[in-house]
Design a protein around this motif. Sequence first.
Motif, PDB file in Angstrom:
ATOM      1  N   LYS A 100      -6.894  23.304 -39.080  1.00  0.00           N
ATOM      2  CA  LYS A 100      -7.380  22.401 -40.133  1.00  0.00           C
ATOM      3  C   LYS A 100      -6.849  20.985 -39.908  1.00  0.00           C
ATOM      4  CE  LYS A 100      -7.549  26.124 -43.568  1.00  0.00           C
ATOM      5  NZ  LYS A 100      -6.940  26.675 -44.816  1.00  0.00           N
ATOM      6  N   GLN A 101      -5.584  20.893 -39.517  1.00  0.00           N
ATOM      7  CA  GLN A 101      -5.005  19.586 -39.254  1.00  0.00           C
ATOM      8  C   GLN A 101      -5.680  18.915 -38.072  1.00  0.00           C
ATOM      9  OE1 GLN A 101      -0.766  19.650 -38.360  1.00  0.00           O
ATOM     10  NE2 GLN A 101      -0.434  17.948 -39.774  1.00  0.00           N
ATOM     11  N   GLY A 102      -6.195  19.728 -37.148  1.00  0.00           N
ATOM     12  CA  GLY A 102      -6.886  19.199 -35.977  1.00  0.00           C
ATOM     13  C   GLY A 102      -8.341  18.857 -36.219  1.00  0.00           C
ATOM     14  N   GLY A 103      -8.802  19.003 -37.460  1.00  0.00           N
ATOM     15  CA  GLY A 103     -10.166  18.582 -37.773  1.00  0.00           C
ATOM     16  C   GLY A 103     -11.160  19.702 -37.989  1.00  0.00           C
ATOM     17  N   ILE A 104     -10.742  20.958 -37.907  1.00  0.00           N
ATOM     18  CA  ILE A 104     -11.654  22.077 -38.145  1.00  0.00           C
ATOM     19  C   ILE A 104     -11.828  22.250 -39.661  1.00  0.00           C
ATOM     20  CG2 ILE A 104     -12.121  24.520 -37.763  1.00  0.00           C
ATOM     21  CD1 ILE A 104     -12.096  22.877 -35.224  1.00  0.00           C
ATOM     22  N   ALA A 105     -13.066  22.216 -40.137  1.00  0.00           N
ATOM     23  CA  ALA A 105     -13.329  22.306 -41.575  1.00  0.00           C
ATOM     24  C   ALA A 105     -13.140  23.739 -42.070  1.00  0.00           C
ATOM     25  CB  ALA A 105     -14.751  21.841 -41.874  1.00  0.00           C
ATOM     26  N   GLU A 106     -12.906  23.855 -43.366  1.00  0.00           N
ATOM     27  CA  GLU A 106     -12.742  25.179 -43.987  1.00  0.00           C
ATOM     28  C   GLU A 106     -13.956  26.070 -43.716  1.00  0.00           C
ATOM     29  OE1 GLU A 106     -10.527  26.795 -45.785  1.00  0.00           O
ATOM     30  OE2 GLU A 106      -9.019  25.328 -46.441  1.00  0.00           O
ATOM     31  N   ARG A 107     -15.154  25.504 -43.786  1.00  0.00           N
ATOM     32  CA  ARG A 107     -16.368  26.302 -43.602  1.00  0.00           C
ATOM     33  C   ARG A 107     -16.510  26.840 -42.186  1.00  0.00           C
ATOM     34  NH1 ARG A 107     -21.146  23.130 -41.803  1.00  0.00           N
ATOM     35  NH2 ARG A 107     -20.410  21.090 -41.083  1.00  0.00           N
ATOM     36  N   ASP A 108     -15.739  26.297 -41.270  1.00  0.00           N
ATOM     37  CA  ASP A 108     -15.819  26.731 -39.875  1.00  0.00           C
ATOM     38  C   ASP A 108     -14.710  27.704 -39.492  1.00  0.00           C
ATOM     39  OD1 ASP A 108     -18.098  25.231 -39.321  1.00  0.00           O
ATOM     40  OD2 ASP A 108     -16.924  23.421 -38.913  1.00  0.00           O
ATOM     41  N   LEU A 109     -13.965  28.192 -40.480  1.00  0.00           N
ATOM     42  CA  LEU A 109     -12.923  29.189 -40.254  1.00  0.00           C
ATOM     43  C   LEU A 109     -13.248  30.420 -41.086  1.00  0.00           C
ATOM     44  CD1 LEU A 109      -9.782  26.869 -40.518  1.00  0.00           C
ATOM     45  CD2 LEU A 109     -10.691  27.884 -38.422  1.00  0.00           C
ATOM     46  N   ASN A 142      -4.958  40.433 -36.764  1.00  0.00           N
ATOM     47  CA  ASN A 142      -5.705  39.568 -37.674  1.00  0.00           C
ATOM     48  C   ASN A 142      -6.566  38.629 -36.825  1.00  0.00           C
ATOM     49  OD1 ASN A 142      -6.705  38.077 -39.760  1.00  0.00           O
ATOM     50  ND2 ASN A 142      -4.725  37.513 -40.639  1.00  0.00           N
ATOM     51  N   GLY A 143      -7.872  38.732 -36.987  1.00  0.00           N
ATOM     52  CA  GLY A 143      -8.780  37.927 -36.183  1.00  0.00           C
ATOM     53  C   GLY A 143      -9.464  36.854 -37.005  1.00  0.00           C
ATOM     54  N   VAL A 144      -9.790  35.735 -36.358  1.00  0.00           N
ATOM     55  CA  VAL A 144     -10.472  34.629 -37.022  1.00  0.00           C
ATOM     56  C   VAL A 144     -11.564  34.092 -36.099  1.00  0.00           C
ATOM     57  CG1 VAL A 144      -8.816  32.909 -36.185  1.00  0.00           C
ATOM     58  CG2 VAL A 144     -10.183  32.421 -38.215  1.00  0.00           C
ATOM     59  N   THR A 145     -12.709  33.776 -36.701  1.00  0.00           N
ATOM     60  CA  THR A 145     -13.803  33.132 -35.968  1.00  0.00           C
ATOM     61  C   THR A 145     -13.765  31.642 -36.263  1.00  0.00           C
ATOM     62  OG1 THR A 145     -15.205  35.099 -36.083  1.00  0.00           O
ATOM     63  CG2 THR A 145     -16.300  33.006 -35.672  1.00  0.00           C
ATOM     64  N   VAL A 146     -13.754  30.845 -35.205  1.00  0.00           N
ATOM     65  CA  VAL A 146     -13.642  29.389 -35.345  1.00  0.00           C
ATOM     66  C   VAL A 146     -14.897  28.741 -34.755  1.00  0.00           C
ATOM     67  CG1 VAL A 146     -12.232  27.357 -34.843  1.00  0.00           C
ATOM     68  CG2 VAL A 146     -11.148  29.612 -35.057  1.00  0.00           C
ATOM     69  N   ARG A 147     -15.517  27.885 -35.546  1.00  0.00           N
ATOM     70  CA  ARG A 147     -16.636  27.074 -35.044  1.00  0.00           C
ATOM     71  C   ARG A 147     -16.101  25.692 -34.687  1.00  0.00           C
ATOM     72  NH1 ARG A 147     -18.925  30.206 -39.056  1.00  0.00           N
ATOM     73  NH2 ARG A 147     -20.807  31.326 -38.449  1.00  0.00           N
ATOM     74  N   VAL A 148     -16.197  25.377 -33.423  1.00  0.00           N
ATOM     75  CA  VAL A 148     -15.721  24.084 -32.937  1.00  0.00           C
ATOM     76  C   VAL A 148     -16.949  23.203 -32.707  1.00  0.00           C
ATOM     77  CG1 VAL A 148     -14.386  22.870 -31.173  1.00  0.00           C
ATOM     78  CG2 VAL A 148     -13.734  25.195 -31.858  1.00  0.00           C
ATOM     79  N   ARG A 149     -17.107  22.166 -33.528  1.00  0.00           N
ATOM     80  CA  ARG A 149     -18.295  21.320 -33.458  1.00  0.00           C
ATOM     81  C   ARG A 149     -18.104  20.118 -32.534  1.00  0.00           C
ATOM     82  NH1 ARG A 149     -21.791  23.094 -37.428  1.00  0.00           N
ATOM     83  NH2 ARG A 149     -20.818  24.493 -38.962  1.00  0.00           N
ATOM     84  N   GLU A 150     -16.883  19.826 -32.166  1.00  0.00           N
ATOM     85  CA  GLU A 150     -16.605  18.781 -31.183  1.00  0.00           C
ATOM     86  C   GLU A 150     -16.156  19.461 -29.898  1.00  0.00           C
ATOM     87  OE1 GLU A 150     -17.142  15.622 -31.409  1.00  0.00           O
ATOM     88  OE2 GLU A 150     -17.726  15.617 -33.533  1.00  0.00           O
ATOM     89  N   LEU A 151     -17.094  19.651 -28.984  1.00  0.00           N
ATOM     90  CA  LEU A 151     -16.777  20.421 -27.780  1.00  0.00           C
ATOM     91  C   LEU A 151     -15.698  19.758 -26.932  1.00  0.00           C
ATOM     92  CD1 LEU A 151     -20.287  21.713 -26.642  1.00  0.00           C
ATOM     93  CD2 LEU A 151     -18.487  22.925 -27.870  1.00  0.00           C
ATOM     94  N   SER A 152     -15.567  18.464 -27.046  1.00  0.00           N
ATOM     95  CA  SER A 152     -14.528  17.775 -26.266  1.00  0.00           C
ATOM     96  C   SER A 152     -13.123  18.194 -26.695  1.00  0.00           C
ATOM     97  CB  SER A 152     -14.683  16.254 -26.423  1.00  0.00           C
ATOM     98  OG  SER A 152     -14.555  15.871 -27.787  1.00  0.00           O
ATOM     99  N   GLU A 153     -13.010  18.787 -27.884  1.00  0.00           N
ATOM    100  CA  GLU A 153     -11.715  19.210 -28.392  1.00  0.00           C
ATOM    101  C   GLU A 153     -11.461  20.707 -28.215  1.00  0.00           C
ATOM    102  OE1 GLU A 153     -11.566  18.012 -32.444  1.00  0.00           O
ATOM    103  OE2 GLU A 153     -11.866  15.872 -32.029  1.00  0.00           O
TER     104      GLU A 153
END
Length: 261
Positions: A100-109, A142-153
């Motif tokens: 989250k601190q790195g810019g991943i939004a709540e909806r993408d976790l 414990n598994g989590v799915t992460v949507r990364v919308r900035e591929l450069s990151e």
Amino acid sequence: MLSTRIARTAHVAAMAAALAGAFAATALADDSNGNKGGGNGRPDGVRGRQALIKVSGEGRATAAPDMAIVQLSVVKDAKTAREALDANNKAMAEVLAALKQGGIAERDLQTSGFSINPQYHYPQNNDGSNRPPELIGYQVVNGVTVRVRELSELGEVLDKSVTLGVNQGGGIEFTRDKPDDVITEARKAAVADAIVKAKVLAEAAGVSLGRLIEISEQASRPEPVPMVRSMAKESAADAVPIATGENTYNVTVNVTFAIDQ
């Protein structure tokens, strides 16, 4: 008496003549319809069947992905379930906070899996026979799915996740957030392909292609570019190198044309 009998006979004869005339008219109409267009007495459903050409068209369009979906898990082992859960909770909380601190939004976790599994040791006797299993501890995943919308990151996200405690996963699917434009391009290509095939078939058969009768699309799915990477803490000294490639979207249509003979 005689006159009454004669009248009845005349009435019966008149009715018979009328019925005969009706049957003759019906037969004449049927014969006329049957001979229309050079008929040969076949039923109308068979005689009137329209000649058709049915083809399938395929279209394909490619585009670079603009989003990655990553599967990450934290796995912790301990003597008791409580100890394993506490250790897992601490590590996963740090991972989520960093994302989250790195810019991943709540909806993408999104939590995608959770399990507590007893761990057993299966000892054997000297003769090779099995002894009862021994409980040696517990494992919490414990598994989590992460949507990364900035591929450069993406490389940095993977590196940081492993540093903070992610030690299982690495399944990556590259996709597009809104692929509608690419799919539309594939649809147009599929219809164009079907028309070309239909024209070739009509020309080969010596007939003319008629009007469009029916068109339908088969259910299709994009072909994403998957990447699977095994991750471990000791291999995460630098940001993980990423190759995104392209996604291919396939569309198949079924098209029916009439034949002009």
